[in-house]
Design an enzyme around this catalytic site. Structure first.
Site, short mmCIF file in Angstrom:
data_model
loop_
_atom_site.label_atom_id
_atom_site.label_comp_id
_atom_site.label_asym_id
_atom_site.label_seq_id
_atom_site.Cartn_x
_atom_site.Cartn_y
_atom_site.Cartn_z
N ASN A 64 0.83 -1.22 0.00
CA ASN A 64 0.00 0.00 0.00
C ASN A 64 0.86 1.26 0.00
O ASN A 64 0.56 2.21 -0.72
CB ASN A 64 -0.92 0.02 1.22
CG ASN A 64 -2.24 -0.66 0.97
OD1 ASN A 64 -2.66 -0.83 -0.16
ND2 ASN A 64 -2.90 -1.07 2.04
N GLU A 100 -6.00 -7.53 5.44
CA GLU A 100 -5.37 -8.33 4.39
C GLU A 100 -5.36 -9.82 4.75
O GLU A 100 -4.53 -10.57 4.26
CB GLU A 100 -3.97 -7.82 4.09
CG GLU A 100 -2.93 -8.08 5.15
CD GLU A 100 -2.90 -7.06 6.28
OE1 GLU A 100 -1.99 -7.16 7.10
OE2 GLU A 100 -3.77 -6.18 6.36
#
Length: 183
Positions: A64, A100
């Site tokens: 990210n 995640e």
């Protein structure tokens, strides 16, 4: 006479929203919890195995940070689809566990079969291609996995099975990641 077809259609849409993770398209945490309870009861009554895998994308925060949250979301979608493609049957389930992390429920699956499925998931995720979302060909991700299997009353509750998979997952992460650990 009142036409209820519009109401039925709206109900189905709302039912789908309540069961599916909006980002990844796989089951959500609520659906996972219902499935694990249902499968646990069946496994105990029918004396059949039940395997549970927890999967965590390694260093996802770095992904990210390097590529942005939009590409991170696309990564999560690709991982979810990859895991779903590896499931052996329609009664198996992949769900977004949080962030995640993903969970896989494998009814009637002994640990050896679940291990083969987990290894296949690992291999397929290592080979995900991100060029279609504008990233270089060398961008790769890996996952750490924890696997636990209930068979012959090894665990007292479904929660204990989940905790065992979680413990195995943390062991995989502490041993260097990109691994599968079995509890």
């Amino acid at each position: 006479m009142h036409d209820i077809s519009r109401h039925v259609k709206k109900y189905k849409v709302l039912e789908n929203i309540a069961k599916i993770d909006h980002l990844t398209g796989v089951a959500n945490r609520c659906t996972l919890e219902k499935a694990i309870i249902k499968n646990w009861q069946e496994c105990i009554v029918d004396k059949q195995p039940l395997s549970f895998i927890l999967i965590d994308i390694d260093f996802f925060k770095l992904f990210n940070d390097n590529f942005g949250h939009v590409k991170g979301d696309k990564c999560l979608q690709k991982v979810a689809q990859t895991i779903e493609d590896c499931l052996p049957s329609k009664d198996s389930l992949v769900a977004r566990y949080g962030g995640e992390e993903f969970a896989v429920v494998l009814p009637r699956s002994h640990v050896s079969n679940a291990e083969m499925i987990a290894k296949r998931i690992q291999e397929k995720i290592l080979n995900i291609n991100f060029r279609d979302i504008g990233l270089p060909a060398n961008v790769k991700i890996s996952v750490s996995q924890g696997l636990a299997c209930e068979y012959n009353n090894q665990y007292r509750t479904s929660e204990a099975l989940i905790c065992a998979a979680d413990t195995a997952l943390y062991r995989a992460k502490s041993e260097g990641r990109n691994k599968l650990c079995i509890r």
